[in-house]
Motif scaffolding. Structure first.
Motif, PDB file in Angstrom:
ATOM      1  N   LEU A  41       0.833  -1.205   0.000  1.00 22.56           N
ATOM      2  CA  LEU A  41       0.000   0.000   0.000  1.00 22.56           C
ATOM      3  C   LEU A  41       0.867   1.253   0.000  1.00 22.56           C
ATOM      4  O   LEU A  41       0.545   2.226  -0.687  1.00 22.56           O
ATOM      5  CB  LEU A  41      -0.964  -0.025   1.183  1.00 22.56           C
ATOM      6  CG  LEU A  41      -2.065  -1.086   1.044  1.00 22.56           C
ATOM      7  CD1 LEU A  41      -2.675  -1.411   2.392  1.00 22.56           C
ATOM      8  CD2 LEU A  41      -3.115  -0.640   0.043  1.00 22.56           C
ATOM      9  N   THR A  42       1.962   1.229   0.739  1.00 21.13           N
ATOM     10  CA  THR A  42       2.907   2.343   0.733  1.00 21.13           C
ATOM     11  C   THR A  42       3.396   2.601  -0.689  1.00 21.13           C
ATOM     12  O   THR A  42       3.453   3.744  -1.141  1.00 21.13           O
ATOM     13  CB  THR A  42       4.102   2.062   1.671  1.00 21.13           C
ATOM     14  OG1 THR A  42       3.614   1.873   3.001  1.00 21.13           O
ATOM     15  CG2 THR A  42       5.113   3.195   1.653  1.00 21.13           C
ATOM     16  N   ASP A  43       3.716   1.526  -1.414  1.00 22.13           N
ATOM     17  CA  ASP A  43       4.170   1.679  -2.795  1.00 22.13           C
ATOM     18  C   ASP A  43       3.057   2.218  -3.694  1.00 22.13           C
ATOM     19  O   ASP A  43       3.320   3.039  -4.584  1.00 22.13           O
ATOM     20  CB  ASP A  43       4.696   0.351  -3.338  1.00 22.13           C
ATOM     21  CG  ASP A  43       6.033  -0.042  -2.727  1.00 22.13           C
ATOM     22  OD1 ASP A  43       6.708   0.828  -2.118  1.00 22.13           O
ATOM     23  OD2 ASP A  43       6.413  -1.226  -2.847  1.00 22.13           O
ATOM     24  N   GLN A  44       1.823   1.789  -3.476  1.00 25.83           N
ATOM     25  CA  GLN A  44       0.692   2.287  -4.265  1.00 25.83           C
ATOM     26  C   GLN A  44       0.491   3.784  -4.024  1.00 25.83           C
ATOM     27  O   GLN A  44       0.254   4.547  -4.953  1.00 25.83           O
ATOM     28  CB  GLN A  44      -0.581   1.510  -3.906  1.00 25.83           C
ATOM     29  CG  GLN A  44      -1.767   1.848  -4.766  1.00 25.83           C
ATOM     30  CD  GLN A  44      -1.581   1.463  -6.223  1.00 25.83           C
ATOM     31  OE1 GLN A  44      -1.017   0.430  -6.539  1.00 25.83           O
ATOM     32  NE2 GLN A  44      -2.055   2.307  -7.119  1.00 25.83           N
ATOM     33  N   ILE A  45       0.612   4.195  -2.776  1.00 22.35           N
ATOM     34  CA  ILE A  45       0.493   5.617  -2.432  1.00 22.35           C
ATOM     35  C   ILE A  45       1.635   6.402  -3.078  1.00 22.35           C
ATOM     36  O   ILE A  45       1.434   7.501  -3.601  1.00 22.35           O
ATOM     37  CB  ILE A  45       0.473   5.808  -0.896  1.00 22.35           C
ATOM     38  CG1 ILE A  45      -0.730   5.091  -0.284  1.00 22.35           C
ATOM     39  CG2 ILE A  45       0.464   7.290  -0.523  1.00 22.35           C
ATOM     40  CD1 ILE A  45      -0.609   4.820   1.221  1.00 22.35           C
ATOM     41  N   TYR A  46       2.824   5.819  -3.059  1.00 22.26           N
ATOM     42  CA  TYR A  46       3.993   6.451  -3.681  1.00 22.26           C
ATOM     43  C   TYR A  46       3.744   6.720  -5.165  1.00 22.26           C
ATOM     44  O   TYR A  46       4.045   7.801  -5.673  1.00 22.26           O
ATOM     45  CB  TYR A  46       5.230   5.566  -3.486  1.00 22.26           C
ATOM     46  CG  TYR A  46       6.486   6.142  -4.086  1.00 22.26           C
ATOM     47  CD1 TYR A  46       7.194   7.150  -3.429  1.00 22.26           C
ATOM     48  CD2 TYR A  46       6.967   5.691  -5.302  1.00 22.26           C
ATOM     49  CE1 TYR A  46       8.347   7.696  -3.984  1.00 22.26           C
ATOM     50  CE2 TYR A  46       8.117   6.227  -5.870  1.00 22.26           C
ATOM     51  CZ  TYR A  46       8.792   7.227  -5.202  1.00 22.26           C
ATOM     52  OH  TYR A  46       9.935   7.765  -5.758  1.00 22.26           O
ATOM     53  N   GLY A  75      -7.186   9.188  -3.919  1.00 22.96           N
ATOM     54  CA  GLY A  75      -6.587   7.854  -3.817  1.00 22.96           C
ATOM     55  C   GLY A  75      -5.608   7.752  -2.659  1.00 22.96           C
ATOM     56  O   GLY A  75      -5.567   6.734  -1.956  1.00 22.96           O
ATOM     57  N   ILE A  76      -4.833   8.803  -2.442  1.00 21.47           N
ATOM     58  CA  ILE A  76      -3.894   8.802  -1.307  1.00 21.47           C
ATOM     59  C   ILE A  76      -4.657   8.705   0.006  1.00 21.47           C
ATOM     60  O   ILE A  76      -4.307   7.902   0.881  1.00 21.47           O
ATOM     61  CB  ILE A  76      -2.981  10.047  -1.345  1.00 21.47           C
ATOM     62  CG1 ILE A  76      -1.972   9.920  -2.496  1.00 21.47           C
ATOM     63  CG2 ILE A  76      -2.254  10.239  -0.010  1.00 21.47           C
ATOM     64  CD1 ILE A  76      -1.163  11.180  -2.772  1.00 21.47           C
ATOM     65  N   VAL A  77      -5.708   9.494   0.158  1.00 19.97           N
ATOM     66  CA  VAL A  77      -6.526   9.420   1.381  1.00 19.97           C
ATOM     67  C   VAL A  77      -7.035   7.999   1.574  1.00 19.97           C
ATOM     68  O   VAL A  77      -6.888   7.412   2.658  1.00 19.97           O
ATOM     69  CB  VAL A  77      -7.714  10.420   1.324  1.00 19.97           C
ATOM     70  CG1 VAL A  77      -8.688  10.170   2.471  1.00 19.97           C
ATOM     71  CG2 VAL A  77      -7.217  11.855   1.339  1.00 19.97           C
ATOM     72  N   ASN A  78      -7.621   7.439   0.530  1.00 16.74           N
ATOM     73  CA  ASN A  78      -8.246   6.125   0.672  1.00 16.74           C
ATOM     74  C   ASN A  78      -7.238   5.001   0.863  1.00 16.74           C
ATOM     75  O   ASN A  78      -7.447   4.106   1.686  1.00 16.74           O
ATOM     76  CB  ASN A  78      -9.185   5.861  -0.500  1.00 16.74           C
ATOM     77  CG  ASN A  78     -10.437   6.719  -0.408  1.00 16.74           C
ATOM     78  OD1 ASN A  78     -10.770   7.245   0.648  1.00 16.74           O
ATOM     79  ND2 ASN A  78     -11.134   6.865  -1.521  1.00 16.74           N
ATOM     80  N   ALA A  83      -4.418   1.284   4.483  1.00 16.93           N
ATOM     81  CA  ALA A  83      -3.174   0.862   5.152  1.00 16.93           C
ATOM     82  C   ALA A  83      -3.353   0.854   6.673  1.00 16.93           C
ATOM     83  O   ALA A  83      -2.881  -0.070   7.350  1.00 16.93           O
ATOM     84  CB  ALA A  83      -2.023   1.780   4.746  1.00 16.93           C
ATOM     85  N   LEU A  84      -4.036   1.857   7.198  1.00 12.03           N
ATOM     86  CA  LEU A  84      -4.301   1.886   8.641  1.00 12.03           C
ATOM     87  C   LEU A  84      -5.177   0.699   9.060  1.00 12.03           C
ATOM     88  O   LEU A  84      -4.963   0.102  10.119  1.00 12.03           O
ATOM     89  CB  LEU A  84      -4.958   3.207   9.042  1.00 12.03           C
ATOM     90  CG  LEU A  84      -4.038   4.424   9.008  1.00 12.03           C
ATOM     91  CD1 LEU A  84      -4.838   5.723   9.108  1.00 12.03           C
ATOM     92  CD2 LEU A  84      -2.988   4.347  10.120  1.00 12.03           C
TER      93      LEU A  84
END
Length: 183
Positions: A41-46, A75-78, A83-84
């Protein structure tokens, strides 16, 4: 003449917009995201943050996909909320759509509480920032998160990945507010 802003109502409107997209995608895809580990998910946000930066640097007219930066901030918010959730309940196990929405709401609520406290202390300094600065801060938080993940989630003095995801939610929401309510 300076415009008066109501951060709480603007924040609520932007979180409602993000939740609407989350719920619609949940309807289309179910909870398929449950398979993803927080590092994925970190990579997707990146990827989303890098696309925003690319559009900011090259201009929206140069983008091959005509969507602009707003959907990427949503998308970053979601993805940060997801991730949380994954940090809280682990990846892979089935949860109902109703439970997913409940956990989403908890993640956004915790992030909002953090924003309210910081916003009080910083006296709405974010209002004087550029959207591009939010993009850079989100990218920095992502690099921090990736570094913490490479250490197995352990930190010596710093906040953990959860705090970074919450900060990214808030910076993305600040960007959305500026895009929607300010010139």
């Amino acid at each position: 003449m300076e415009t008066t802003h109501d951060t709480n109502s603007e924040f609520a409107a932007m979180t409602a917009m993000c939740k609407d997209i989350f719920v619609k995608k949940l309807s289309d895809y179910g909870t398929s995201w449950r398979i993803m580990r927080p590092s994925s998910l970190t990579d997707q946000i990146y990827i989303k943050a890098r696309r925003i930066r690319s559009i900011e640097e090259k201009g929206e007219e140069s983008a091959k996909i005509n969507e602009g930066i707003e959907p990427e901030f949503i998308g970053i918010v979601n993805y940060c909320a997801i991730a949380l959730i994954q940090l809280k309940v682990g990846s892979g196990d089935y949860i109902s759509k109703e439970k997913a929405v409940e956990l989403y709401d908890e993640s956004i609520s915790e992030s909002t509480a953090l924003m309210l406290n910081k916003n009080h202390d910083y006296d709405e300094a974010w209002r004087h920032m550029r959207v591009s600065s939010f993009t850079d801060i989100i990218l920095q938080k992502l690099l921090r998160t990736r570094e913490i993940e490479s250490h197995g989630g352990k930190t010596i003095i710093s906040e953990g990945v959860d705090a970074n995801y919450m900060d990214m939610i808030n910076y993305a929401l600040f960007a959305l507010i500026k895009l929607h309510y300010e010139d």
